[in-house]
Structure formats: structure tokens, C-alpha cells
Design an enzyme around this catalytic site. Structure first.
Site, short mmCIF file in Angstrom:
data_model
loop_
_atom_site.label_atom_id
_atom_site.label_comp_id
_atom_site.label_asym_id
_atom_site.label_seq_id
_atom_site.Cartn_x
_atom_site.Cartn_y
_atom_site.Cartn_z
N SER A 1 0.83 -1.19 0.00
CA SER A 1 0.00 0.00 0.00
C SER A 1 0.87 1.25 0.00
O SER A 1 1.72 1.42 -0.87
CB SER A 1 -0.95 -0.07 1.20
N ASP B 1 -8.74 -3.92 -6.29
CA ASP B 1 -8.23 -3.34 -5.04
C ASP B 1 -8.95 -2.03 -4.76
O ASP B 1 -9.00 -1.15 -5.62
CB ASP B 1 -6.72 -3.09 -5.18
N HIS C 1 -7.28 -5.70 -0.81
CA HIS C 1 -6.17 -4.76 -0.85
C HIS C 1 -4.86 -5.50 -0.68
O HIS C 1 -4.62 -6.12 0.35
CB HIS C 1 -6.36 -3.73 0.27
#
Length: 514
Positions: free
Chosen positions: A228, A455, A483
Site C-alpha cells: 500500500s 483493489d 487490498h
């Protein structure tokens, strides 16, 4: 809710937050010999940074089985290295063998604001494949301003409770004033409690900290897995130190070339994509609380629930009521991992019957609110880093009003709330030091960029963009939900990344997994 947060949910799912283990305790006095790490400083280090690269790490048992902890020093301000320093917390679990040790593998779960040490101790050092843990020392450093590394502090627990329930879909001028006031109070609290560190928590500074740590660990190259926001941190490192790039995995990639408006709007699209996937799954089930006819009907029913909560918050079994803002955040939290979808269905069904406890629990997990009413510093650090890395998305409420239609087009369900939540940096007490920019990292070793097609927090298009920017980027695609992709059940993804980490061979160009 902060739509620029893109934290990987730790330890696989919302319900497993209890797996997180408290990190290093200063009470442990056990010492180990200085790290073999304290090798000579990296060549070409500026003279004013030599003392930082020459420091020695003094490892100690930190009270969690198998883990060692230490601290390192870094300049508070890299432009003025002699003006003060900051202390950063570091933890590691040494390579278990068998097989020749490759080096250290730094991990970062994202955020910004996620504790890398909690991620290491609660998941990575036990959840990463055994063959990877056998040949790498697993290492984490909490970024400056985060968790154990001189954390940014903004509000008390009760103040955060008030902040998180403020209406983020204002219907009139009075509610706009109330929301703006909440953002101002948040920013003012950060300045009051953490004003000294606020100008120095940028991603660029954290990347420079990582290079000092790389050297202190005795590694010529940085080996790293970032999820991320951790992909932006890793890519920033590669841009600054391309010759020192080892094996970098950037999973759930961000696009550094986007300005704050585009970043927020495209993330809004990502959450809409994820909601559509959830809704398509839900309507197939007889007990779906959003109906059993179509995703469009599901979206209409969810919006109706939000509208009802806006007019009449519902009880939760707690002193707090479930407001529209908290309910929306609860739904958003469940979009990060499809394993949370059953929990979300139950929470929505309960909310429709007047019980908001399920959605409140999901919201609390997103904000990292503890049972005693205190909060981790995740959201404080998140705002501090985001507002420093890019100029504000919007200068004022009028700019948000003009942008709302575009956000609602991106997501009829979440667009309005996401647009207004992007106003937070308009009132930040420290001007942004970063700008949108492409990262090419010319001369770097192969870098693996991972993207998931549905995502929510880091849309797949961002992974394609980052892989295309990096001169040595290779895109690895996971066709699926949730994610990030590594360690989430795809043998294809895990095998490709493990092979790269262990052998240095990136996946074939255009490789797709499901």
C-alpha cells in the site's frame, strides 16, 4: 474517514486485530553485542551524515519471543543535519536457516501511519513463507512520527470520538462550517502536541532514514517488501538511491505522479469497484441485507441506510451512537479484505434493525480505536504525512462543492463523503514540501510492482502506472478482490514473489495470477 489512507489490514482480516503483539519495551535491559551491521559508512555519504551512518546498533531482547529491538538516530531535518535528531524504533527476527543468509528484509504495511514493528511481530515474521524467513533477517522500523518512533499526537480519545462522528456529507452551510471546524481542530491539535516534528515526517525523509538503517544492518543493497503506502515509500527510496536497490516488492502500488485531487478521486473509483464486487456477491445470497435483485438495487439500499443514519443515528450498545460518518467508515473498512464481507453483511442487517454495533466495530478497527477509548496514532500520522507529501486537494469548501459531481460520478455510494473528507489538508499548519512526480529510478535492479484488479484503496491502474514509470519495473497482476496480493491465498502470486526474493528473478513480463 480519510480517503487517502491506504493501510493494509494487519494479520489478514479485521477480526484478527487481536493478533497484534505489543512491541519493544524500554524496560528490557538485555544487551547483545553490537550488530555485525556496524560496518563502515556507505561510500558517497555526505560528510554531515557520516556520524549517523557510523552509529552502532545495540540490540536487546524486547520481550517478544524471537525478536530483538534497538533504536537508531537520524537527523530531524536532513537539510540541517546538525539542528537536531530523531530516534527511531527498530525490530528484527534473525534468519532461521537453513540456507545461506541473503541479508535483511525490511517490511512496511502502509498507512501512512501503520506500525511496521507491529506488522513484523504480528504477521510478517511468522506469516511470510518459511523459506523467505529462513534466509532473511526480518526487519522493521517504525517511520518517523509513527507508533514507537516519536509519534505524532493530535487529539485525546474523547476528542477523536467527536471527530470521527462529524457529518462528512454536509447538507447545508451550517454542516459545512461544522466539518471545516472539525478539520481545523484536528490540525490545531497536531500543531499543539507535535509541532516540532510535523515539518519532518515526509516520505522522502523516511526513505532517507531507511538508507541509514540499510547501512547499519551491513547490507550493500536494500531488500524490501512494502504494501500500500509502503509502495510509495519503497519507490521513493529507489528514486533517491537507485544504485542501492536490491529486491524490492511493491504490493498494492500507489502512483506518485498524481496530485491530491486525482489521487482521492481515483481511490474513490477503487472503493466503488470493490463495493460492486461485494454487492454482486451479496445479492446471490438469500439473506443479503441489500436485497437479492441487482447491484444497482444494493447500492440504492446502502445509500438509503446512510441517509437514515444521517437523519437518525442508531444505538450501538455503547455510549456512542452510529452516525452516517461512522457507518460509512465501517463499510469502507470491510472493503479492504473480502474475508470481512460476511461480517459486513451481518453488520448491515443489524443496522437495518436498529443495532449499529457491528458497523461501529468495523469503524473502530479502521481508526484503530482501542476498547478503553484511546486511539493508536495511525490517523494522526496518516494526516501528517499525507498533508506534507502533496499540496491540499482543495483550498476551501467552495472547491469541494465544485468537485462533488465528479466524485459522485466515480462512486454514487461513497463519492460525496470522499470529496468532503479530502478537505482536511486545507487547514494543515505546515505547508506541503512534496509535489506529484514520476519516479524512474534509472539504474536500479529489477523491481516487482504488484496490482490487484479490484483493489479498493490502491486501484489497479496505479500499479500499471508505477511499473511503467520505473525503469526496471515489472508488473505482476492478481485478478481478484481485496487490498494487496502477497500472502493472501494465491499460490501463483506467492510463488512469483518468493522466487524473486530468494533468487532475484522477477516474474515474466505481463504475468497474471488469480
Amino acid at each position: 474517514m480519510d480517503t487517502r489512507r491506504s493501510l493494509r489490514i494487519l494479520a489478514t482480516a479485521l477480526g484478527t486485530a487481536g493478533l497484534l503483539i505489543s512491541g519493544c519495551t524500554s524496560g528490557s535491559s538485555t544487551s547483545s553485542s553490537p550488530s555485525a551491521s556496524s560496518a563502515s559508512p556507505t561510500p558517497s555519504v555526505p560528510a554531515e551524515l557520516t556520524s549517523y551512518y557510523a552509529q552502532q546498533l545495540k540490540w536487546r531482547d524486547c520481550g517478544v519471543e524471537g525478536f530483538q529491538c534497538t533504536t537508531m538516530k537520524a537527523p530531524l531535518d536532513y537539510k540541517k543535519p546538525d539542528s537536531g535528531e530523531i530516534e527511531l524504533a527498530v525490530s528484527r527476527k534473525k534468519a532461521t536457516g537453513p540456507g545461506k543468509r541473503i541479508g535483511s528484509l525490511l517490511v512496511n504495511p502502509g498507512g501512512p501511519g501503520g506500525s511496521a514493528i507491529e506488522y513484523l511481530q504480528g504477521y510478517a515474521a511468522v506469516g511470510y513463507p518459511a523459506q523467505v524467513r529462513a534466509r532473511y533477517d526480518m526487519v522493521a522500523v517504525d517511520p518517523r512520527g509513527v507508533a514507537r518512533s516519536e509519534p505524532v499526537v493530535c487529539l485525546t480519545g474523547p476528542q477523536m470520538d467527536s471527530y470521527t462522528k462529524v457529518d462528512q456529507t454536509p447538507d447545508d452551510a451550517g454542516e459545512v462550517t461544522e466539518l471545516s471546524g472539525a478539520f481545523k481542530r484536528f490540525a490545531g491539535g497536531c500543531e499543539k502536541r507535535s509541532g516540532e516534528i510535523l515539518p519532518h515526517v515526509s516520505t522522502g525523509e523516511t526513505a532517507r532514514d531507511m538508507d541509514i538503517l540499510r547501512s547499519l544492518l551491513g547490507d550493500e543493497k536494500l531488500h524490501y517488501v512494502g504494501a500500500s503506502y509502503g509502495t510509495y515509500l519503497g519507490a521513493t527510496y529507489a528514486g533517491l538511491f537507485p544504485a542501492r536497490v536490491g529486491r524490492l516488492v511493491l504490493d498494492g502500488a500507489m502512483d506518485p505522479s498524481l496530485d491530491a485531487v486525482d489521487l482521492n478521486r481515483e481511490q474513490t473509483e477503487g472503493f466503488e469497484t470493490a463495493f460492486q464486487a461485494f454487492a454482486a456477491d451479496c445479492v446471490k445470497k438469500k439473506d443479503c441485507p441489500l436485497g437479492t435483485t441487482s447491484t444497482a438495487d444494493a447500492a440504492t439500499r446502502l445509500k438509503r441506510l446512510f441517509t437514515d443514519l444521517d437523519a437518525r443515528p442508531i444505538a450501538t450498545g455503547d455510549s456512542r451512537m452510529l452516525t452516517e460518518s461512522l457507518g460509512t467508515t465501517g463499510v469502507i473498512a470491510a472493503m479492504y479484505d473480502e474475508s470481512a464481507w460476511p461480517q459486513l453483511r451481518e453488520a448491515l442487517a443489524a443496522a437495518q434493525k436498529g443495532d449499529g454495533s457491528g458497523l461501529l466495530s468495523l469503524s473502530d478497527s479502521y481508526y484503530e480505536r482501542r476498547p478503553n477509548g484511546t486511539y493508536a496514532n495511525l490517523m494522526f500520522a496518516n494526516a501528517a504525512v499525507n498533508c506534507l507529501d502533496l499540496p491540499p486537494a482543495f483550498a476551501d469548501a467552495k472547491a469541494v462543492t465544485r468537485a462533488v459531481p465528479a466524485f459522485e460520478k466515480a462512486s454514487p455510494v461513497f463519492g460525496r463523503a470522499f470529496a468532503w473528507s479530502a478537505l482536511n489538508c486545507a487547514y494543515w499548519p505546515v505547508p506541503a514540501t512534496g509535489t506529484p512526480h514520476r519516479i524512474e529510478a534509472k539504474g536500479a535492479a529489477p523491481i516487482v510492482v504488484v496490482g490487484t484488479t479490484r483493489d479498493p484503496a490502491t486501484p489497479y491502474k496505479w500499479a500499471r502506472s508505477l511499473a511503467g514509470q520505473l525503469s526496471s519495473g515489472t508488473l505482476l497482476t492478481y485478478r481478484g478482490d481485496g487490498h494487496t496480493a502477497y500472502g493472501r491465498g494465491s499460490d501463483c502470486i506467492d510463488t512469483a514473489i518468493n522466487t524473486y526474493l530468494l533468487e532475484g528473478t522477477p516474474p515474466a513480463k505481463g504475468k497474471m495470477c488469480s
